[in-house]
Design a protein around this motif. Structure first.
Motif, PDB file in Angstrom:
ATOM      1  N   GLU A 120       5.755  13.116  -3.959  1.00 51.53           N
ATOM      2  CA  GLU A 120       5.639  14.160  -4.981  1.00 51.53           C
ATOM      3  C   GLU A 120       6.545  15.347  -4.666  1.00 51.53           C
ATOM      4  N   GLU A 121       6.581  15.747  -3.394  1.00 50.48           N
ATOM      5  CA  GLU A 121       7.361  16.927  -3.016  1.00 50.48           C
ATOM      6  C   GLU A 121       8.859  16.726  -3.222  1.00 50.48           C
ATOM      7  N   SER A 122       9.321  15.488  -3.225  1.00 50.24           N
ATOM      8  CA  SER A 122      10.754  15.236  -3.394  1.00 50.24           C
ATOM      9  C   SER A 122      11.231  15.565  -4.809  1.00 50.24           C
ATOM     10  N   SER A 158       0.832  -1.197   0.000  1.00 50.63           N
ATOM     11  CA  SER A 158       0.000   0.000   0.000  1.00 50.63           C
ATOM     12  C   SER A 158       0.870   1.250   0.000  1.00 50.63           C
ATOM     13  N   TRP A 159       0.564   2.178  -0.913  1.00 53.66           N
ATOM     14  CA  TRP A 159       1.327   3.418  -1.009  1.00 53.66           C
ATOM     15  C   TRP A 159       0.429   4.515  -1.567  1.00 53.66           C
ATOM     16  N   GLY A 160       0.334   5.642  -0.841  1.00 55.48           N
ATOM     17  CA  GLY A 160      -0.620   6.682  -1.197  1.00 55.48           C
ATOM     18  C   GLY A 160      -0.069   7.833  -2.003  1.00 55.48           C
ATOM     19  N   ASP A 161       1.247   7.844  -2.259  1.00 59.02           N
ATOM     20  CA  ASP A 161       1.834   8.953  -3.013  1.00 59.02           C
ATOM     21  C   ASP A 161       2.253   8.464  -4.397  1.00 59.02           C
ATOM     22  N   GLN A 162       3.304   9.023  -4.950  1.00 59.78           N
ATOM     23  CA  GLN A 162       3.697   8.699  -6.325  1.00 59.78           C
ATOM     24  C   GLN A 162       4.338   7.314  -6.424  1.00 59.78           C
ATOM     25  N   LYS A 163       3.954   6.575  -7.464  1.00 60.21           N
ATOM     26  CA  LYS A 163       4.567   5.275  -7.700  1.00 60.21           C
ATOM     27  C   LYS A 163       4.547   4.965  -9.188  1.00 60.21           C
TER      28      LYS A 163
END
Length: 293
Positions: free
Chosen positions: A266-268, A151-156
């Protein structure tokens, strides 16, 4: 407090032993003890209690140790942001990489990227995919390479998918599997669960596990020597021609796949080196990376 003082607290909290902590920081035990005394003097509290079994942190020490992680991360971000202002692709890229990916793909991948961006350095942490996911979530690394659908809620980004197959030196009848010697190796929870579920759907008796090893490579060599069959991702067997491979499938006849993902925040992408690396990865055929000239 200096940067190294926060490193002292972190190392000592991890090791719970002054000698081991000093060794991990490549400093002498008296030097570490001196830094610890300076920290206690600065805050006016006792940070640790020393005993026969190592050190125990006081409540104040526990608080400072927790702050150490945050302070070191903030210091790292400040350095990265300052370097980023120059608009150069430079700095230290922190990567979290699954054990499998680190062994089979990472060396070639980093070489290609380093050839294109020579001012980039790497700090690589390897481990199980579940641990790597946590590292990315906590921003301990910029980018994570993870095997399995965590499970991952940011960019992938989906990098590639591979089949899971039965590998054996000699051709075997699938109906005979429960009676044939099997070689198992230590792997992550999701892959193990997928294999167990497939087995339960197809056989009413447990497998005959004759050998258990720690690493996939050891398992592969045992299969090559005819010591039994194994169930493993196809990429591990990609460089072997004299082994029989049969993909395992669902009841509907669909191959069971193991996916490899790239996770990041995303912010990275505001960091030039992270953006450059993500763009670079998206342009590479990772599945066939080892066959590229």
């Amino acid at each position: 407090m200096e940067d190294r003082d926060w490193l002292v607290l972190k190392a000592l909290h991890n090791e719970k032993n002054i000698t081991k902590a000093a060794k991990s920081l490549y400093i002498s035990q008296p030097a570490l003890t001196n830094r610890l005394q300076q920290i206690e003097k600065e805050f006016g509290v006792q940070v640790v209690n020393r005993g026969r079994r190592g050190v125990q942190f006081t409540p104040q020490g526990e608080y400072l140790a927790k702050c150490a992680d945050k302070m070191l991360l903030n210091i790292q971000k400040i350095k990265e942001n300052v370097l980023n202002m120059e608009q150069n692709v430079a700095g230290t890229l922190r990567l979290g990489v699954s054990n499998f990916f680190a062994h089979y793909k990472l060396p070639d991948l980093l070489k290609l990227f380093k050839d294109e961006y020579p001012n980039i350095e790497f700090k690589v942490t390897t481990g199980w995919s579940s641990d790597i996911t946590n590292l990315v979530y906590n921003q301990d690394v910029h980018i994570g390479f993870v095997k399995g659908d965590y499970s991952w809620g940011d960019q992938k980004r989906l990098l590639f998918a591979e089949t899971i197959c039965i590998a054996s030196k000699e051709k075997i009848d699938m109906n005979d599997l429960p009676r044939l010697p099997r070689i198992d190796y230590r792997t992550d929870y999701l892959l193990k669960t997928s294999i167990e579920n497939w087995w339960a759907e197809n056989y009413s008796q447990p497998p005959l596990v004759s050998i258990e090893v720690d690493k996939a490579d050891t398992c592969k060599k045992m299969v090559m020597n005819g010591l039994g069959y194994a169930i493993m991702p196809s990429m591990i067997l990609k460089d072997i021609d004299d082994v029989h491979k049969v993909d395992i499938k669902t009841k509907d006849g669909e191959p069971i796949l193991r996916k490899t993902w790239m996770f990041y925040h995303e912010e990275s992408l505001k960091l030039n080196m992270v953006k450059a690396f993500v763009t670079f990865i998206e342009g590479v055929d990772l599945y066939n990376l080892d066959t590229l000239p």
